[in-house]
Design a protein around this motif. Structure first.
Motif, PDB file in Angstrom:
ATOM      1  N   GLU A  58      74.766  55.458  25.787  1.00 30.91           N
ATOM      2  CA  GLU A  58      76.187  55.786  25.935  1.00 30.91           C
ATOM      3  C   GLU A  58      76.973  55.452  24.670  1.00 30.91           C
ATOM      4  N   LEU A  59      76.725  54.270  24.112  1.00 30.08           N
ATOM      5  CA  LEU A  59      77.472  53.847  22.927  1.00 30.08           C
ATOM      6  C   LEU A  59      77.138  54.723  21.720  1.00 30.08           C
ATOM      7  N   MET A  60      75.879  55.093  21.593  1.00 27.79           N
ATOM      8  CA  MET A  60      75.493  55.946  20.469  1.00 27.79           C
ATOM      9  C   MET A  60      76.118  57.334  20.578  1.00 27.79           C
ATOM     10  N   GLN A  61      76.316  57.824  21.826  1.00 26.36           N
ATOM     11  CA  GLN A  61      76.954  59.125  21.983  1.00 26.36           C
ATOM     12  C   GLN A  61      78.357  59.128  21.400  1.00 26.36           C
ATOM     13  N   GLU A  62      79.010  57.965  21.415  1.00 28.07           N
ATOM     14  CA  GLU A  62      80.384  57.869  20.916  1.00 28.07           C
ATOM     15  C   GLU A  62      80.453  57.210  19.548  1.00 28.07           C
ATOM     16  N   GLN A  63      79.283  57.032  18.925  1.00 31.19           N
ATOM     17  CA  GLN A  63      79.190  56.480  17.574  1.00 31.19           C
ATOM     18  C   GLN A  63      79.825  55.087  17.478  1.00 31.19           C
ATOM     19  N   ILE A  64      79.644  54.308  18.545  1.00 30.90           N
ATOM     20  CA  ILE A  64      80.053  52.904  18.534  1.00 30.90           C
ATOM     21  C   ILE A  64      78.843  52.084  18.092  1.00 30.90           C
ATOM     22  N   PRO A  65      78.946  51.283  17.038  1.00 33.65           N
ATOM     23  CA  PRO A  65      77.791  50.544  16.531  1.00 33.65           C
ATOM     24  C   PRO A  65      77.193  49.630  17.593  1.00 33.65           C
ATOM     25  N   VAL A  66      75.942  49.849  17.916  1.00 33.80           N
ATOM     26  CA  VAL A  66      75.272  49.054  18.934  1.00 33.80           C
ATOM     27  C   VAL A  66      73.925  48.596  18.408  1.00 33.80           C
ATOM     28  N   THR A  67      73.599  47.338  18.690  1.00 36.48           N
ATOM     29  CA  THR A  67      72.302  46.775  18.340  1.00 36.48           C
ATOM     30  C   THR A  67      71.624  46.346  19.628  1.00 36.48           C
ATOM     31  N   LEU A  68      70.452  46.899  19.892  1.00 33.39           N
ATOM     32  CA  LEU A  68      69.685  46.575  21.089  1.00 33.39           C
ATOM     33  C   LEU A  68      68.832  45.343  20.834  1.00 33.39           C
ATOM     34  N   VAL A  69      68.847  44.406  21.789  1.00 28.05           N
ATOM     35  CA  VAL A  69      68.046  43.189  21.651  1.00 28.05           C
ATOM     36  C   VAL A  69      67.344  42.891  22.974  1.00 28.05           C
ATOM     37  N   VAL A  70      66.240  42.160  22.901  1.00 27.04           N
ATOM     38  CA  VAL A  70      65.607  41.688  24.129  1.00 27.04           C
ATOM     39  C   VAL A  70      66.525  40.647  24.760  1.00 27.04           C
ATOM     40  N   ASP A  71      66.475  40.537  26.075  1.00 27.83           N
ATOM     41  CA  ASP A  71      67.382  39.629  26.778  1.00 27.83           C
ATOM     42  C   ASP A  71      67.304  38.200  26.251  1.00 27.83           C
ATOM     43  N   SER A  72      66.109  37.771  25.920  1.00 28.36           N
ATOM     44  CA  SER A  72      65.922  36.380  25.492  1.00 28.36           C
ATOM     45  C   SER A  72      66.432  36.101  24.084  1.00 28.36           C
ATOM     46  N   ALA A  73      66.969  37.109  23.387  1.00 27.73           N
ATOM     47  CA  ALA A  73      67.531  36.894  22.052  1.00 27.73           C
ATOM     48  C   ALA A  73      68.988  36.457  22.094  1.00 27.73           C
ATOM     49  N   ALA A  74      69.618  36.499  23.262  1.00 26.27           N
ATOM     50  CA  ALA A  74      71.059  36.239  23.348  1.00 26.27           C
ATOM     51  C   ALA A  74      71.437  34.864  22.800  1.00 26.27           C
ATOM     52  N   GLY A  75      70.693  33.835  23.201  1.00 26.69           N
ATOM     53  CA  GLY A  75      71.005  32.494  22.729  1.00 26.69           C
ATOM     54  C   GLY A  75      70.897  32.373  21.220  1.00 26.69           C
TER      55      GLY A  75
END
Length: 346
Positions: free
Chosen positions: A201-218
């Motif tokens: 969805e974010l890429m469709q609107e050219q909003i910069p998004v970085t995908l990460v594995v859930d355990s990378a949040a911390g």
């Protein structure tokens, strides 16, 4: 009544089409449904997901059943349809909110007048949702740190609602306003809504998004790369405790440890004042094969025991703010939640 469409839901008057979100982003495939039982199965099987979208789909499921019954449609003959739809998923309160609204319309009518009233109610629920999301976003944007990078979990965008989105709607509006610099999207195991849906969805609107594995949040928070967390909700209790996709509670704990705002964005229909606290929320337990495999590929021993709760509960004490289409509840507790609801009903 004209057809009503949104990114994931299309109403045709005599049929309901749902975008099969299990296949995104690889395939765009619509499923057309004609009965309440088919709609309930689609909700249960995750064809449609996201609390507001589930409520909208269920409302149309009632209309389909009333159309099938035709002249025999009444509150009594629709009872089984209401029951099967209510049983499709237990945690998201929007489902039950939408069904209650439909039941109110079924109370005294029957036949064609009932069908017309139910269709009008379902269409109103659908069209009102996008407007509510945009009002919610207007209240939510100022809560995000200027220039910050925002972490979000699961999918709360146009695919999960009648359009625009809740938490993702805030992000979308914040980007349009030039307030934020980008987004981190957690993959959201086991259904991968973050990787398959939010990033798409974010890429469709050219909003910069970085995908990460859930355990990378911390790690990201520790490195100072995240300035706020915003998520949606499937049920909010009278004291502000919030049920959302599994993994949300962990994010709230991490955000508190790192001194970051943790914001919940949800419409008023997600608030369940009948439940005193999160301890009373029924948590859906889904099949173990969702964890043993990934899109048809086996990634664990076939007979390993699996716990697969679909949601967890974040205590109100960990929430910086809850934002609805009527305003912001800062540091929510039972008194502030009651005051917010009283303002709405006044």
């Amino acid at each position: 009544m004209p057809d009503i469409t949104s990114p994931a839901i299309r109403w045709h008057g005599n049929a309901l089409s749902l975008l099969d979100q299990r296949l995104l982003p690889g395939q765009t495939h619509w499923i057309t449904l004609h009965t309440a039982a088919e709609v309930a199965e689609a909700i249960r099987d995750m064809v449609v997901r996201g609390a507001p979208a589930i409520g909208i789909a269920a409302a149309y499921g009632v209309v389909l059943e009333a159309r099938r019954l035709d002249a025999a449609a009444s509150a009594a003959t629709l009872a089984d349809a209401f029951a099967v739809l209510a049983a499709s998923r237990p945690t998201a309160v929007n489902l039950f909110w939408a069904l209650r609204r439909m039941q109110e319309n079924a109370a005294t009518l029957q036949g064609q007048p009932l069908i017309a009233a139910l269709e009008q109610c379902a269409c109103d629920i659908h069209t009102a949702d996008q407007a509510m999301n945009r009002r919610l976003a207007d209240f939510g944007v100022p809560l995000l740190p200027e220039g910050g990078c925002i972490y979000t979990h699961c999918n709360t965008g146009a695919l999960a609602t009648g359009g625009h989105g809740t938490a993702l709607g805030v992000i979308r509006s914040a980007w349009a306003a030039g307030r934020i610099s980008g987004v981190y999207a957690g993959e959201t195991r086991p259904w991968m809504q973050g990787s398959r849906l939010t990033s798409w969805e974010l890429m469709q609107e050219q909003i910069p998004v970085t995908l990460v594995v859930d355990s990378a949040a911390g790690h990201l928070m520790q490195q100072g790369r995240v300035q706020a967390v915003i998520v949606g909700a499937d049920r909010i209790t009278a004291n502000g405790d919030t049920a959302n996709k599994i993994g949300t509670y962990s994010l709230a704990v991490l955000a508190r440890h790192h001194g970051l705002p943790f914001i919940v964005a949800a419409p008023l229909s997600t608030i369940d004042p009948q439940l005193a606290s999160g301890a009373a929320i029924e948590i859906e337990e889904r099949p173990g094969n969702e964890v043993r495999g990934l899109q048809g590929n086996i990634i664990a021993p076939a007979d390993v025991h699996v716990a697969n709760p679909a949601f967890d509960v974040t205590p109100a004490a960990l929430i910086t703010a809850i934002v609805t289409e009527r305003g912001v509840i800062h540091r929510p507790d039972a008194d502030k939640m009651a005051a917010h609801l009283n303002e709405v009903s006044a």
